[in-house]
Design a protein around this motif. Structure first.
Motif, PDB file in Angstrom:
ATOM      1  N   TYR A 187       0.844  -1.197   0.000  1.00 21.76           N
ATOM      2  CA  TYR A 187       0.000   0.000   0.000  1.00 21.76           C
ATOM      3  C   TYR A 187       0.876   1.243   0.000  1.00 21.76           C
ATOM      4  O   TYR A 187       1.645   1.480   0.931  1.00 21.76           O
ATOM      5  CB  TYR A 187      -0.930   0.027   1.220  1.00 21.76           C
ATOM      6  CG  TYR A 187      -1.849   1.227   1.202  1.00 21.76           C
ATOM      7  CD1 TYR A 187      -3.074   1.156   0.557  1.00 21.76           C
ATOM      8  CD2 TYR A 187      -1.465   2.438   1.768  1.00 21.76           C
ATOM      9  CE1 TYR A 187      -3.914   2.257   0.487  1.00 21.76           C
ATOM     10  CE2 TYR A 187      -2.284   3.548   1.699  1.00 21.76           C
ATOM     11  CZ  TYR A 187      -3.512   3.452   1.068  1.00 21.76           C
ATOM     12  OH  TYR A 187      -4.330   4.550   0.992  1.00 21.76           O
ATOM     13  N   ALA A 188       0.741   2.056  -1.055  1.00 19.27           N
ATOM     14  CA  ALA A 188       1.516   3.295  -1.160  1.00 19.27           C
ATOM     15  C   ALA A 188       0.628   4.437  -1.636  1.00 19.27           C
ATOM     16  O   ALA A 188       1.091   5.352  -2.303  1.00 19.27           O
ATOM     17  CB  ALA A 188       2.693   3.098  -2.109  1.00 19.27           C
ATOM     18  N   GLY A 189      -0.650   4.355  -1.293  1.00 17.85           N
ATOM     19  CA  GLY A 189      -1.602   5.384  -1.705  1.00 17.85           C
ATOM     20  C   GLY A 189      -2.857   4.756  -2.263  1.00 17.85           C
ATOM     21  O   GLY A 189      -2.841   3.644  -2.811  1.00 17.85           O
ATOM     22  N   ARG A 190      -3.957   5.475  -2.124  1.00 13.86           N
ATOM     23  CA  ARG A 190      -5.268   4.920  -2.465  1.00 13.86           C
ATOM     24  C   ARG A 190      -5.392   4.503  -3.923  1.00 13.86           C
ATOM     25  O   ARG A 190      -5.840   3.386  -4.212  1.00 13.86           O
ATOM     26  CB  ARG A 190      -6.355   5.945  -2.120  1.00 13.86           C
ATOM     27  CG  ARG A 190      -7.754   5.498  -2.499  1.00 13.86           C
ATOM     28  CD  ARG A 190      -8.810   6.461  -2.013  1.00 13.86           C
ATOM     29  NE  ARG A 190     -10.136   6.059  -2.462  1.00 13.86           N
ATOM     30  CZ  ARG A 190     -11.270   6.566  -1.993  1.00 13.86           C
ATOM     31  NH1 ARG A 190     -11.226   7.492  -1.047  1.00 13.86           N
ATOM     32  NH2 ARG A 190     -12.436   6.158  -2.457  1.00 13.86           N
ATOM     33  N   GLU A 191      -5.037   5.360  -4.857  1.00 11.82           N
ATOM     34  CA  GLU A 191      -5.268   5.061  -6.269  1.00 11.82           C
ATOM     35  C   GLU A 191      -4.448   3.863  -6.729  1.00 11.82           C
ATOM     36  O   GLU A 191      -4.959   2.987  -7.439  1.00 11.82           O
ATOM     37  CB  GLU A 191      -4.971   6.293  -7.128  1.00 11.82           C
ATOM     38  CG  GLU A 191      -5.893   7.467  -6.849  1.00 11.82           C
ATOM     39  CD  GLU A 191      -7.376   7.094  -6.909  1.00 11.82           C
ATOM     40  OE1 GLU A 191      -7.765   6.398  -7.869  1.00 11.82           O
ATOM     41  OE2 GLU A 191      -8.131   7.487  -6.003  1.00 11.82           O
ATOM     42  N   ARG A 192      -3.182   3.811  -6.339  1.00 12.74           N
ATOM     43  CA  ARG A 192      -2.342   2.673  -6.714  1.00 12.74           C
ATOM     44  C   ARG A 192      -2.880   1.391  -6.086  1.00 12.74           C
ATOM     45  O   ARG A 192      -2.910   0.330  -6.728  1.00 12.74           O
ATOM     46  CB  ARG A 192      -0.900   2.931  -6.263  1.00 12.74           C
ATOM     47  CG  ARG A 192       0.043   1.747  -6.453  1.00 12.74           C
ATOM     48  CD  ARG A 192       0.225   1.374  -7.916  1.00 12.74           C
ATOM     49  NE  ARG A 192       1.083   0.222  -8.064  1.00 12.74           N
ATOM     50  CZ  ARG A 192       2.416   0.297  -8.145  1.00 12.74           C
ATOM     51  NH1 ARG A 192       3.021   1.476  -8.086  1.00 12.74           N
ATOM     52  NH2 ARG A 192       3.136  -0.794  -8.304  1.00 12.74           N
ATOM     53  N   PHE A 193      -3.308   1.481  -4.832  1.00 16.60           N
ATOM     54  CA  PHE A 193      -3.865   0.309  -4.160  1.00 16.60           C
ATOM     55  C   PHE A 193      -5.091  -0.219  -4.893  1.00 16.60           C
ATOM     56  O   PHE A 193      -5.222  -1.427  -5.136  1.00 16.60           O
ATOM     57  CB  PHE A 193      -4.226   0.651  -2.721  1.00 16.60           C
ATOM     58  CG  PHE A 193      -5.169  -0.336  -2.095  1.00 16.60           C
ATOM     59  CD1 PHE A 193      -4.731  -1.600  -1.725  1.00 16.60           C
ATOM     60  CD2 PHE A 193      -6.502  -0.011  -1.902  1.00 16.60           C
ATOM     61  CE1 PHE A 193      -5.609  -2.527  -1.175  1.00 16.60           C
ATOM     62  CE2 PHE A 193      -7.384  -0.927  -1.342  1.00 16.60           C
ATOM     63  CZ  PHE A 193      -6.942  -2.189  -0.983  1.00 16.60           C
ATOM     64  N   LEU A 194      -6.018   0.669  -5.230  1.00 13.94           N
ATOM     65  CA  LEU A 194      -7.248   0.230  -5.886  1.00 13.94           C
ATOM     66  C   LEU A 194      -6.949  -0.420  -7.235  1.00 13.94           C
ATOM     67  O   LEU A 194      -7.586  -1.402  -7.615  1.00 13.94           O
ATOM     68  CB  LEU A 194      -8.199   1.413  -6.051  1.00 13.94           C
ATOM     69  CG  LEU A 194      -8.776   1.974  -4.738  1.00 13.94           C
ATOM     70  CD1 LEU A 194      -9.596   3.233  -5.019  1.00 13.94           C
ATOM     71  CD2 LEU A 194      -9.619   0.935  -4.010  1.00 13.94           C
ATOM     72  N   CYS A 201      -8.479  -8.906  -7.549  1.00 12.80           N
ATOM     73  CA  CYS A 201      -9.770  -9.250  -6.966  1.00 12.80           C
ATOM     74  C   CYS A 201     -10.796  -8.145  -7.254  1.00 12.80           C
ATOM     75  O   CYS A 201     -11.105  -7.340  -6.358  1.00 12.80           O
ATOM     76  CB  CYS A 201      -9.614  -9.476  -5.463  1.00 12.80           C
ATOM     77  SG  CYS A 201     -11.037 -10.248  -4.682  1.00 12.80           S
ATOM     78  N   PRO A 202     -11.344  -8.080  -8.464  1.00  5.27           N
ATOM     79  CA  PRO A 202     -12.312  -7.030  -8.787  1.00  5.27           C
ATOM     80  C   PRO A 202     -13.529  -7.035  -7.880  1.00  5.27           C
ATOM     81  O   PRO A 202     -14.172  -5.995  -7.714  1.00  5.27           O
ATOM     82  CB  PRO A 202     -12.708  -7.372 -10.230  1.00  5.27           C
ATOM     83  CG  PRO A 202     -11.564  -8.162 -10.773  1.00  5.27           C
ATOM     84  CD  PRO A 202     -11.045  -8.954  -9.609  1.00  5.27           C
ATOM     85  N   ALA A 203     -13.851  -8.170  -7.284  1.00  6.95           N
ATOM     86  CA  ALA A 203     -15.021  -8.247  -6.408  1.00  6.95           C
ATOM     87  C   ALA A 203     -14.929  -7.284  -5.235  1.00  6.95           C
ATOM     88  O   ALA A 203     -15.948  -6.877  -4.677  1.00  6.95           O
ATOM     89  CB  ALA A 203     -15.200  -9.677  -5.891  1.00  6.95           C
ATOM     90  N   ALA A 204     -13.715  -6.897  -4.853  1.00  4.84           N
ATOM     91  CA  ALA A 204     -13.555  -5.979  -3.729  1.00  4.84           C
ATOM     92  C   ALA A 204     -13.977  -4.564  -4.068  1.00  4.84           C
ATOM     93  O   ALA A 204     -14.176  -3.738  -3.175  1.00  4.84           O
ATOM     94  CB  ALA A 204     -12.097  -5.961  -3.267  1.00  4.84           C
ATOM     95  N   LEU A 205     -14.121  -4.272  -5.367  1.00  5.17           N
ATOM     96  CA  LEU A 205     -14.403  -2.913  -5.794  1.00  5.17           C
ATOM     97  C   LEU A 205     -15.791  -2.767  -6.399  1.00  5.17           C
ATOM     98  O   LEU A 205     -16.183  -1.662  -6.772  1.00  5.17           O
ATOM     99  CB  LEU A 205     -13.357  -2.475  -6.823  1.00  5.17           C
ATOM    100  CG  LEU A 205     -11.905  -2.643  -6.395  1.00  5.17           C
ATOM    101  CD1 LEU A 205     -10.970  -2.216  -7.517  1.00  5.17           C
ATOM    102  CD2 LEU A 205     -11.611  -1.859  -5.132  1.00  5.17           C
ATOM    103  N   GLU A 206     -16.542  -3.854  -6.480  1.00  2.86           N
ATOM    104  CA  GLU A 206     -17.827  -3.819  -7.145  1.00  2.86           C
ATOM    105  C   GLU A 206     -18.949  -4.018  -6.142  1.00  2.86           C
ATOM    106  O   GLU A 206     -18.833  -4.787  -5.197  1.00  2.86           O
ATOM    107  CB  GLU A 206     -17.915  -4.912  -8.211  1.00  2.86           C
ATOM    108  CG  GLU A 206     -16.903  -4.735  -9.339  1.00  2.86           C
ATOM    109  CD  GLU A 206     -16.971  -5.837 -10.371  1.00  2.86           C
ATOM    110  OE1 GLU A 206     -17.768  -6.781 -10.163  1.00  2.86           O
ATOM    111  OE2 GLU A 206     -16.275  -5.741 -11.384  1.00  2.86           O
ATOM    112  N   GLU A 207     -20.039  -3.310  -6.367  1.00  5.11           N
ATOM    113  CA  GLU A 207     -21.233  -3.516  -5.540  1.00  5.11           C
ATOM    114  C   GLU A 207     -21.783  -4.905  -5.823  1.00  5.11           C
ATOM    115  O   GLU A 207     -21.846  -5.348  -6.954  1.00  5.11           O
ATOM    116  CB  GLU A 207     -22.296  -2.459  -5.876  1.00  5.11           C
ATOM    117  CG  GLU A 207     -21.862  -1.031  -5.559  1.00  5.11           C
ATOM    118  CD  GLU A 207     -21.786  -0.754  -4.080  1.00  5.11           C
ATOM    119  OE1 GLU A 207     -22.237  -1.590  -3.277  1.00  5.11           O
ATOM    120  OE2 GLU A 207     -21.235   0.312  -3.704  1.00  5.11           O
TER     121      GLU A 207
END
Length: 208
Positions: A187-194, A201-207
């Motif tokens: 983890y080195a910042g939100r955008e890079r992490f996402l 694991c796209p499931a972590a970012l999808e409703e």
């Protein structure tokens, strides 16, 4: 539903799930006394390990004695807690990621090199309900410097290394996890992490 490369995801606490309160709190203490924040932060981390506080082989008083000797900064327990605890602010987007993973059937855990302060922070901030498990070095006598701590965590979660993802802001910890066969995200910042998480694991970012 999007696929995920893992059956379990392990999150560090300070620096990932929450802002790194220990480092920031020590910087505040140093600045209030006109001392070099970098030196005080370094002394604080050394005292955590040298006192055994982070692995439960020493207590808070042991840590404060080591810290005073290393930093030349006498701080009582109440002042240390005030400085550090207020800086551990949760990152809502991380809790959202954990919630979405669980909704997708993927297990989640906090894997942290912490002290019993983590238990107290949970009582104040109520973050553990977003995870299936909280695995804290203080309660196991092991740390993320040791492969054995990761093996313990994997066993408790019932997953193999190749079925798991580990997220930490410390690249040395990520390297230990990767050496065991876990997928690692530094983890080195939100955008890079996402972006990194979306690749695994796209499931972590999808409703769901």
């Amino acid at each position: 539903m999007a696929r995920c490369a893992a059956q379990a995801v392990f999150f560090d606490f300070g620096g990932v799930v929450a802002e790194e309160g220990f480092k920031s709190g020590l910087a505040d203490l140093a600045e209030a006394r006109g001392q070099n924040p970098h030196a005080v932060i370094r002394a604080g981390f050394e005292a955590m390990w040298d006192s055994g506080f982070v692995t439960g082989t020493g207590g808070e008083d042991d840590f404060l004695r080591h810290f005073a000797a290393a930093a030349g900064l006498a701080v009582d327990a109440a002042e240390m807690r005030r400085a550090v605890f207020r800086r551990f602010t949760l990152r809502p987007f991380m809790l959202d990621c954990a919630d979405r993973l669980r909704a997708a059937g993927i297990r989640t855990a906090i894997l942290s090199d912490q002290t019993h302060w983590l238990d107290e922070l949970d009582r104040a901030l109520s973050f553990s309900g977003h995870f299936d498990m909280v695995i804290n070095s203080f309660h196991h006598g092991l740390s993320k410097k040791e492969a054995a701590f990761f093996k313990l965590a994997l066993d408790r979660m019932g997953v193999a290394p190749g079925q798991s993802i580990f997220i930490d802001d410390n690249p040395d910890n990520v390297a230990v996890a990767v050496s065991l066969g876990m997928a690692g995200i530094h983890y080195a910042g939100r955008e890079r992490f996402l972006a990194d998480l979306a690749g695994l694991c796209p499931a972590a970012l999808e409703e769901n």
